[in-house]
Design an enzyme around this catalytic site. Structure first.
Site, PDB file in Angstrom:
ATOM      1  N   ASN A 187       0.825  -1.284   0.047  1.00 48.21           N
ATOM      2  CA  ASN A 187       0.140  -0.048  -0.075  1.00 48.21           C
ATOM      3  C   ASN A 187       0.775   1.160  -0.159  1.00 48.21           C
ATOM      4  O   ASN A 187       0.705   2.141   0.880  1.00 48.21           O
ATOM      5  CB  ASN A 187      -0.791  -0.076   1.251  1.00 48.21           C
ATOM      6  CG  ASN A 187      -2.222   0.844   1.048  1.00 48.21           C
ATOM      7  OD1 ASN A 187      -2.343   1.549  -0.229  1.00 48.21           O
ATOM      8  ND2 ASN A 187      -3.133   0.742   1.899  1.00 48.21           N
ATOM      9  N   HIS A 246      -8.381   3.538   8.590  1.00 47.99           N
ATOM     10  CA  HIS A 246      -8.861   2.275   8.052  1.00 47.99           C
ATOM     11  C   HIS A 246     -10.239   2.126   8.382  1.00 47.99           C
ATOM     12  O   HIS A 246     -11.092   1.320   7.659  1.00 47.99           O
ATOM     13  CB  HIS A 246      -7.887   1.372   8.433  1.00 47.99           C
ATOM     14  CG  HIS A 246      -6.884   0.974   7.515  1.00 47.99           C
ATOM     15  ND1 HIS A 246      -5.665   1.834   7.775  1.00 47.99           N
ATOM     16  CD2 HIS A 246      -6.451   0.131   6.454  1.00 47.99           C
ATOM     17  CE1 HIS A 246      -4.713   1.220   6.761  1.00 47.99           C
ATOM     18  NE2 HIS A 246      -5.314   0.404   5.907  1.00 47.99           N
TER      19      HIS A 246
END
Length: 495
Positions: free
Chosen positions: A318, A349
């Protein structure tokens, strides 16, 4: 999930059409902005229904904040609003509608839009308020020197290439692509001056797109055939814990978490291929003169699977989110930047407790891994044979540590997460604390060189490489500003 895949495949075809028929040499940036935005909103509406209105509302209010607050403080207000709006949407989706389910997960695209809103706000603040000498090299080169129009802002946030799965890109790179200046090259003349030149023809992304689609196909095949036979939940199965030996449990822990990664490989690589198919993502040429299309790539699979340190894994997983966390948090934190960065990552998140358990564990793992590396690695690098043994051992330790850390991220809830950790006697938590008590932890230098030191989580090396080989430049109001920007990139290249 079917809607997502169908929309992404449609976006891939639209990207090819966009590059062929709406190329910057054939149409104006205005038309490219309008088409990219309308296609993006259509895909969002098809995939998420009226939940897609959240994307427009979040972007619209953030733009209004930017206009009325002013460049001095807008980055703070935009950061709080965008992250707060995302959190509220995540809370309602998780705790009001469907806990543990990913159906109609409209918060996924909102996570990307939140990254774009906050990063652009900081870049405008850097470019229009802060003094040039107060900026780090990366901040100076990413700084935006003029306020974007509403159309440019919506196009950046909601374009069809990245609205569903990203990845994050800088505003300057996106505007450069839309305006057709992605292939601008800089060269040094004999007298030491910088000479800006342009490619006669755009390099073709076809080979890069084909390679990435092949990776997508293999990842999807792996996910559909093997992943389901190795569920992460089996790590907390009562019978398995009671009957399996420690080596078997460790091996299953590793393979089950490895099997959980291909779905991310599929989604992120497909998103990268879509951007490349539209002509976005060109990063220059390697030492052999081969084109590179990894400007906004989100992962490096080989480095992930063969990483020999916790940091190496995070640097290649990521990637764009890691760079976002570095730019808006780590570089700007006044105290405990590693801890603040992990907390921000957890909030971004979502609101599942497992996310926070993973990132709190990740803080311990990162600090412990850095302490070990700083204190003992130099004893094992002189002899090639010894270093090979050291690399094998650190690879095994890294893969187990990563798997151990991210189990709660997959299980989501507190009870199964603590069931797993208690079945392991919290061994790596305890080991990390002991390491931090035994080995001294070198502090990151602050002051004039605070961004030149080796950082524990987010890779400086990758960030520099990102700056050195980018061949894109942003639009500025005056030719002198453009010259300054090119000089900035060129000086970074020389360094």
């Amino acid at each position: 999930q079917v809607n997502f895949v169908v929309c992404q495949l449609f976006a891939l075809l639209a990207a090819i059409w966009f590059r062929t028929y709406l190329h910057s040499s054939k149409t104006s940036p205005f038309i490219r902005h309008v088409v990219a935005t309308l296609l993006g909103l259509y895909l969002a509406l098809f995939c998420f229904g009226w939940y897609a209105l959240h994307f427009v509302i979040q972007s619209g209010i953030s733009y209004y904040i930017m206009i009325i607050i002013g460049v001095e403080n807008m980055h703070k207000y935009c950061f709080v609003f965008a992250l707060g709006y995302l959190t509220v949407c995540q809370i309602t989706r998780v705790y009001i509608f469907d806990y543990g389910q990913y159906s109609a997960d409209f918060s996924g695209p909102m996570m990307i839009i939140t990254q774009k809103i906050t990063s652009l706000a900081f870049e405008i603040h850097d470019g229009m308020f802060r003094k040039n000498e107060d900026l780090t090299p990366s901040q100076r080169c990413l700084a935006v020197r003029r306020m974007p129009s509403l159309l440019e802002y919506l196009s950046y946030n909601c374009n069809f290439m990245g609205i569903l799965a990203g990845p994050l890109c800088s505003y300057k790179d996106y505007i450069t692509f839309i305006e057709g200046r992605s292939y601008q090259l800089q060269q040094s003349e004999a007298n030491g001056k910088e000479d800006t030149k342009y490619e006669q023809t755009d390099p073709s992304p076809n080979i890069a797109v084909a390679q990435k689609l092949l990776i997508c196909g293999l990842s999807l095949l792996f996910h559909m055939t093997i992943t389901k036979t190795l569920p992460v939940e089996y790590n907390i199965d009562d019978n398995f814990r009671a009957t399996a030996s420690w080596p078997v449990r460790l091996f299953y822990l590793y393979v089950s978490l490895m099997a959980a990664r291909p779905k991310y490989y599929f989604a992120w690589t497909l998103a990268d291929a879509i951007n490349n198919a539209a002509g976005f993502g060109f990063k220059g040429y390697d030492k052999n003169g081969v084109t590179r299309w990894d400007l906004i790539s989100n992962l490096r699979i080989q480095q992930i699977e063969f990483s020999t340190s916790f940091k190496m894994f995070l640097d290649n997983w990521n990637i764009q989110t890691a760079l976002w966390l570095k730019r808006v948090c780590y570089e700007r934190a006044t105290f405990s930047p590693t801890i603040q960065t992990f907390i921000l990552s957890a909030i971004w998140h979502g609101v599942y407790p497992g996310y926070y358990l993973t990132f709190l564990t990740g803080v311990l793992m990162t600090l412990a891994a850095r302490a070990i590396r700083n204190n003992i690695r130099h004893y094992f690098v002189e002899s090639p044979a010894v270093k090979a043994c050291y690399d094998i051992i650190t690879w095994m330790a890294t893969q187990i540590a990563i798997s151990y850390t991210v189990v709660p991220f997959v299980l989501l809830s507190v009870k199964p997460s603590f069931t797993f950790y208690s079945s392991c006697y919290f061994c790596l938590h305890i080991a990390s604390i002991l390491v931090l008590l035994v080995f001294p932890l070198k502090r990151t230098q602050k002051g004039s060189k605070k961004h030149e030191t080796v950082q524990p989580v987010w890779s400086k090396t990758q960030e520099e490489e990102n700056l050195l080989q980018k061949n894109s430049y942003s639009m500025t109001n005056h030719s002198s500003s453009q010259k300054q920007e090119i000089t900035c990139r060129y000086q970074t290249l020389k360094q």
